[in-house]
Design an enzyme around this catalytic site. Structure first.
Site, PDB file in Angstrom:
ATOM      1  N   GLU A  16       1.262  -0.704   0.112  1.00 45.12           N
ATOM      2  CA  GLU A  16       0.025   0.035   0.046  1.00 45.12           C
ATOM      3  C   GLU A  16       0.752   1.612   0.476  1.00 45.12           C
ATOM      4  O   GLU A  16       1.689   1.019   0.170  1.00 45.12           O
ATOM      5  CB  GLU A  16      -0.874   0.053   1.424  1.00 45.12           C
ATOM      6  N   HIS A  17       0.134   2.353  -0.494  1.00 40.70           N
ATOM      7  CA  HIS A  17       1.127   3.251  -0.940  1.00 40.70           C
ATOM      8  C   HIS A  17       2.483   3.518  -1.552  1.00 40.70           C
ATOM      9  O   HIS A  17       3.217   3.700  -1.526  1.00 40.70           O
ATOM     10  CB  HIS A  17       1.021   4.526   0.779  1.00 40.70           C
ATOM     11  N   GLY A 104     -13.138   1.817  -1.407  1.00 41.91           N
ATOM     12  CA  GLY A 104     -12.199   1.942  -2.254  1.00 41.91           C
ATOM     13  C   GLY A 104     -11.529   0.445  -3.000  1.00 41.91           C
ATOM     14  O   GLY A 104     -10.299  -0.408  -2.924  1.00 41.91           O
ATOM     15  N   SER A 106     -11.971   0.357  -6.204  1.00 45.39           N
ATOM     16  CA  SER A 106     -11.268   1.044  -7.494  1.00 45.39           C
ATOM     17  C   SER A 106     -12.293   0.914  -8.189  1.00 45.39           C
ATOM     18  O   SER A 106     -12.252   0.232  -9.878  1.00 45.39           O
ATOM     19  CB  SER A 106     -10.419   0.606  -7.924  1.00 45.39           C
ATOM     20  N   SER A 107     -13.488   1.589  -8.026  1.00 45.15           N
ATOM     21  CA  SER A 107     -14.589   1.591  -9.246  1.00 45.15           C
ATOM     22  C   SER A 107     -14.478   2.477 -10.251  1.00 45.15           C
ATOM     23  O   SER A 107     -15.025   2.963 -11.527  1.00 45.15           O
ATOM     24  CB  SER A 107     -15.778   2.102  -8.249  1.00 45.15           C
ATOM     25  N   SER A 108     -13.340   3.881  -9.554  1.00 45.61           N
ATOM     26  CA  SER A 108     -13.190   4.289 -11.197  1.00 45.61           C
ATOM     27  C   SER A 108     -12.299   4.551 -11.728  1.00 45.61           C
ATOM     28  O   SER A 108     -11.980   4.813 -12.674  1.00 45.61           O
ATOM     29  CB  SER A 108     -12.399   6.121 -10.102  1.00 45.61           C
ATOM     30  N   GLU A 139      -7.325  11.107 -13.719  1.00 47.41           N
ATOM     31  CA  GLU A 139      -7.713  10.992 -12.334  1.00 47.41           C
ATOM     32  C   GLU A 139      -6.858  12.254 -11.646  1.00 47.41           C
ATOM     33  O   GLU A 139      -7.308  13.047 -10.879  1.00 47.41           O
ATOM     34  CB  GLU A 139      -7.308   9.592 -11.665  1.00 47.41           C
ATOM     35  N   ASP A 151      -4.577   0.938  -9.208  1.00 49.65           N
ATOM     36  CA  ASP A 151      -5.080   0.688  -9.671  1.00 49.65           C
ATOM     37  C   ASP A 151      -5.700   0.378 -10.841  1.00 49.65           C
ATOM     38  O   ASP A 151      -6.312  -0.932 -11.494  1.00 49.65           O
ATOM     39  CB  ASP A 151      -6.275   1.715  -9.126  1.00 49.65           C
ATOM     40  N   TYR A 203      -3.815  11.615   1.428  1.00 54.36           N
ATOM     41  CA  TYR A 203      -2.671  10.805   0.633  1.00 54.36           C
ATOM     42  C   TYR A 203      -2.069  11.687   0.055  1.00 54.36           C
ATOM     43  O   TYR A 203      -0.689  11.439  -0.041  1.00 54.36           O
ATOM     44  CB  TYR A 203      -4.274  10.659  -0.792  1.00 54.36           C
TER      45      TYR A 203
END
Ligand code: GLA
Length: 364
Positions: A16-17, A104, A106-108, A139, A151, A203
């Site tokens: 993550e990150h 969270g 990742s629908s986008s 994005e 993502d 973020y």
């Protein structure tokens, strides 16, 4: 001509990150997908109907800042394709999706990657790295979220029963067998229904911390840190908070590689232990969890999960847990009871397996 294109959401098993730090991550694509039906026209507008969100008309030549809400994801993709020299002329779009929104997952990325597939199908879809970068530019520069490539690459490269080892330095993507069900273990995704109003700013702040830490070390990024114990190799990072942020990134990179090795050995107990360590690092060093999320992960563990961790950008969203299949109901019931007792929203859970990546499904 109608084009049908689709792309999945994702969960990140580990890492993550790490993406914007040129590190490693290990996501899977979900079987939940967003599907686009697109009929091209040269009207200069996109008439978009999204199940559950109504109908909107969106200009294809909108500039960053001119469109907001979910429409910005559509207008942003059209804008980004224009920047790429692949302008969108207009048309009618119908969007359906079973990727949970705002969780969270990742629908986008699912929406953006499926849109790019639909808009480019007739002229030839880009290679997957270019495809991912077109979505990321939309994005970053249109929607305004300074996210990495995790993502999009997960949504584009997904494979059935495979996790994806992504190296964000070389941008290589290597499939790793991931089918815990053969060992009687299930991947459970627990949606906390917790959202954090400041997640966007937090973020960006994490990203700046990591950049400052690398600059203090005289390095271009945290991937370039020499191997060694994080507390030694990060000693020259001036700010104590930046040092902890960087320590998360370094230790998380190590955990991704440990989990890959354990998956190849069929050692899910070790994968679970590494997930637990990742959660602790996100909680204590990167500080992107919330008390409600920590409670869900801890409860899943004490109810018998092999391991549990928050997945995604943080401050809410989902916890994933590896659970002996026979214990899934017990673990989920314990988590719901604990969250309710603490006065949080009722979590919901589903079981997940790794699904296929984005595709153009029909051109007619
Ligand atoms: C979000 C971002 C990704 C990645 C993760 C954290 O999902 O979109 O680029 O940084 O957070 O791993």
């Amino acid at each position: 001509m109608t084009v049908v294109a689709s792309a999945p959401g994702r969960v990140n098993l580990l890492g993550e990150h790490t993406d914007y730090n040129q590190g490693f991550a290990l996501p899977i694509a979900l079987t939940a997908r967003t599907e686009i039906h697109y009929v091209a026209e040269t009207t200069g507008d996109l008439v978009v109907e999204a199940d559950g969100y109504g109908q909107l008309t969106i200009p294809v030549r909108a500039a960053p800042g001119e469109v907001d809400g979910w429409a910005a994801y559509v207008a942003g993709v059209a804008w980004s394709l224009g920047v790429e020299g692949r302008p969108v002329a207009g048309g009618r779009l119908h969007i359906t999706s079973d990727v949970p929104v705002g969780a969270g997952l990742s629908s986008s990325a699912a929406l953006q990657c499926s849109l790019i597939g639909a808009f480019t199908a007739a002229t030839g879809v880009p290679d997957r790295l270019t495809w991912a970068r077109i979505a990321q530019r939309a994005e970053n520069d249109f929607v305004g979220a300074p996210t990495g490539l995790l993502d999009q690459l997960a949504s584009l490269h997904g494979q059935v029963d495979r996790a994806l080892l992504i190296d964000f330095d070389s941008l290589s993507v290597d499939p790793v067998p991931f089918d815990p069900t053969t060992a009687g273990v299930t991947l459970v995704v627990i949606d906390s229904h917790i959202t954090h109003g400041h997640a966007g700013g937090e973020y960006a702040a994490r990203r700046r911390s990591c950049e400052r830490a690398a600059a203090d070390l005289g390095l271009p990024n945290l991937r370039a840190v020499a191997p060694g114990h994080p507390d030694d190799v990060l000693a020259a990072v001036r700010d104590e908070v930046d040092r902890r942020r960087a320590r998360h990134v370094l230790s998380e990179n190590t955990r991704v590689l440990q989990a890959c090795a354990a998956l190849l050995d069929g050692d899910l107990a070790t994968v679970g232990a590494v997930m637990d360590a990742s959660h602790a690092s996100m909680r204590d060093d990167f500080e992107i969890t919330t008390p409600g999320i920590d409670l869900i992960a801890a409860t899943a563990r004490s109810a018998g999960a092999l391991g549990a961790r928050m997945t995604g950008g943080g401050f809410g969203g989902c916890v994933i847990a590896l659970v002996d299949t026979a214990r899934v109901d017990t673990v989920v019931a314990s988590v719901v009871a604990a969250a309710r007792e603490a006065g949080g929203p009722d979590p919901t859970a589903f079981t997940a397996r790794a699904g296929r990546g984005a595709s153009v499904d029909q051109l007619s």
